[in-house]
Scaffold this motif. Structure first.
Motif, mmCIF file in Angstrom:
data_model
loop_
_atom_site.group_PDB
_atom_site.id
_atom_site.type_symbol
_atom_site.label_atom_id
_atom_site.label_comp_id
_atom_site.label_asym_id
_atom_site.label_seq_id
_atom_site.Cartn_x
_atom_site.Cartn_y
_atom_site.Cartn_z
ATOM 1 N N ASP A 7 0.853 -1.188 0.000
ATOM 2 C CA ASP A 7 0.000 0.000 0.000
ATOM 3 C C ASP A 7 0.895 1.246 0.000
ATOM 4 N N ARG A 8 0.868 1.962 -1.117
ATOM 5 C CA ARG A 8 1.741 3.125 -1.288
ATOM 6 C C ARG A 8 1.556 4.162 -0.180
ATOM 7 N N GLU A 9 0.326 4.475 0.145
ATOM 8 C CA GLU A 9 0.055 5.515 1.143
ATOM 9 C C GLU A 9 0.580 5.125 2.517
ATOM 10 N N ILE A 10 0.403 3.874 2.882
ATOM 11 C CA ILE A 10 0.880 3.417 4.201
ATOM 12 C C ILE A 10 2.405 3.451 4.250
ATOM 13 N N VAL A 11 3.045 2.956 3.203
ATOM 14 C CA VAL A 11 4.508 2.946 3.182
ATOM 15 C C VAL A 11 5.055 4.374 3.181
ATOM 16 N N LEU A 12 4.432 5.265 2.414
ATOM 17 C CA LEU A 12 4.881 6.663 2.400
ATOM 18 C C LEU A 12 4.691 7.328 3.759
#
Length: 186
Positions: A7-12
């Protein structure tokens, strides 16, 4: 879970707290050039955890080394011999010259760019450049601190020392006894 690691948002969001968060991201995110560029802007430390393939991607490496020249230390030998990459690195962090190939340590443009950032960079330049009177005069104009790293032979060159000490009289304390007793130099 694998879903959260991708999940891009979580990792960012995690990268906002610590660059090491990229270590736990999915392989797909670690191998995405687009994601790498976003991650690098959030936290350069995250570059330690990109995929091996992406770490060897020239354009990606060039982009991140323009943000942090110290990353040249962990570059491949090919990148340490790449004029554009090394030039970008030393423009950001002059002491990264230490990690350049021997060939590029003898490149005037690269060494002068490194000297613009830090005079100590001359320590890592080739012997040929450190022993060149012409280069010494250019380097002295860029950064007088670099005079601490010229070759011993050039340091004992009377005309060279005279020119440099005229720019900064405090360098006289480094002079040989012969130079300290030379009326024209003093």
């Amino acid at each position: 879970s694998n879903e959260l690691k991708n999940d891009r948002e979580i990792v960012l969001a995690a990268l906002n707290h610590h660059g090491k968060a990229l270590e736990y991201a999915s392989y797909e995110l670690k191998n995405s050039l687009e994601f790498l560029l976003i991650a690098a802007k959030k936290n350069l430390y995250s570059m330690n955890f990109v995929s091996r393939e992406l770490n060897n991607h020239r354009d990606a490496f060039l982009i991140v080394v323009k943000q942090d020249g110290t990353l040249l230390e962990r570059a491949s030998e090919d990148f340490k011999n790449d004029h554009e990459i090394v030039l970008a690195a030393v423009r950001k962090h002059g002491l990264s010259l230490k990690y350049a190939s021997n060939e590029l340590k003898n490149d005037r443009e690269i060494v002068l760019a490194a000297l613009n950032h830090h005079g100590k960079a001359l320590e890592y330049a080739s012997y040929e450049l450190k022993n060149s009177l012409e280069f010494l005069l250019i380097a002295a104009k860029k950064n007088l601190y670099s005079m601490n790293f010229v070759s011993r032979e050039l340091n004992n060159h009377r005309d060279a020392f005279l020119i440099v000490v005229k720019q900064d009289g405090t360098l006289l304390e480094r002079a040989s006894e012969d130079f300290k007793n030379d009326h024209e130099i003093v």
